[in-house]
Design a protein around this motif. Structure first.
Motif, PDB file in Angstrom:
ATOM      1  N   ALA A   1       0.608  -0.703  -0.253  1.00 15.98           N
ATOM      2  CA  ALA A   1      -0.030   0.033  -0.179  1.00 15.98           C
ATOM      3  C   ALA A   1       0.875   1.052  -0.329  1.00 15.98           C
ATOM      4  CB  ALA A   1      -0.943  -0.071   1.189  1.00 15.98           C
TER       5      ALA A   1
ATOM      6  N   SER B   1       0.267   5.923  -4.970  1.00 15.39           N
ATOM      7  CA  SER B   1      -0.698   5.752  -3.712  1.00 15.39           C
ATOM      8  C   SER B   1      -1.628   4.393  -3.644  1.00 15.39           C
ATOM      9  CB  SER B   1      -1.174   7.192  -4.026  1.00 15.39           C
ATOM     10  OG  SER B   1       0.006   7.682  -3.686  1.00 15.39           O
TER      11      SER B   1
ATOM     12  N   LYS C   1      -4.205   1.744  -2.658  1.00 13.74           N
ATOM     13  CA  LYS C   1      -5.182   0.803  -1.367  1.00 13.74           C
ATOM     14  C   LYS C   1      -5.021  -0.116  -1.768  1.00 13.74           C
ATOM     15  CE  LYS C   1      -6.511   6.217  -1.481  1.00 13.74           C
ATOM     16  NZ  LYS C   1      -7.934   6.903  -1.984  1.00 13.74           N
TER      17      LYS C   1
ATOM     18  N   SER D   1      -1.110  -4.724   2.907  1.00 18.03           N
ATOM     19  CA  SER D   1      -0.420  -4.139   4.153  1.00 18.03           C
ATOM     20  C   SER D   1       0.282  -4.080   4.458  1.00 18.03           C
ATOM     21  CB  SER D   1      -1.478  -3.949   4.632  1.00 18.03           C
ATOM     22  OG  SER D   1      -1.436  -5.530   5.293  1.00 18.03           O
TER      23      SER D   1
END
Length: 124
Positions: free
Chosen positions: A14, A85, A87, A124
């Motif tokens: 992420a 960026s 996610k 993550s």
């Protein structure tokens, strides 16, 4: 007929970046609008970004606006999706699509040709 081959997918953390590429066959690449869609299991295919045949007009889903950039290189008959960026919710199979026409569109049924997809996984 247009054949589309995606590449560049993979595993990224992420906040990281990836660039997807989609190479198109044929000699009339500039006459085709191009788009990127994504899909996760159990959900409908979702619009991500599109670009006009000339490359002068682009369209983005609200969820990726400001983070993703679509571009095209006519000399290489290739369309790109620069994803920054990233996610967790960007995790999906990403598909390249093409249809004959000028302006960018966001509706999957308006695209006639599709690639096989490339997996993007954000961890993550």
């Amino acid at each position: 007929q247009v054949q589309l081959i995606e590449s560049g997918g993979g595993l990224v953390q992420a906040g990281g970046s990836l660039r997807l590429s989609c190479a198109a066959s044929g000699r009339t690449f500039s006459r085709y609008r191009m788009g990127w869609f994504r899909q996760v299991p159990g959900k409908e295919r979702e619009f991500v970004a599109a670009i006009s045949g000339s490359g002068s007009s682009t369209l983005y889903a609200d969820s990726v606006k400001g983070r993703f950039t679509i571009s095209r290189d006519s000399a290489k008959s290739t369309v790109y999706l620069q994803m920054n960026s990233l996610k967790l919710e960007d995790t999906a199979v990403y598909f390249c699509a093409a249809s004959f026409g000028a302006g960018p569109v966001a509706t999957a049924r308006l695209f006639d040709y599709w690639g096989q997809g490339t997996q993007v996984t954000v961890s993550s």
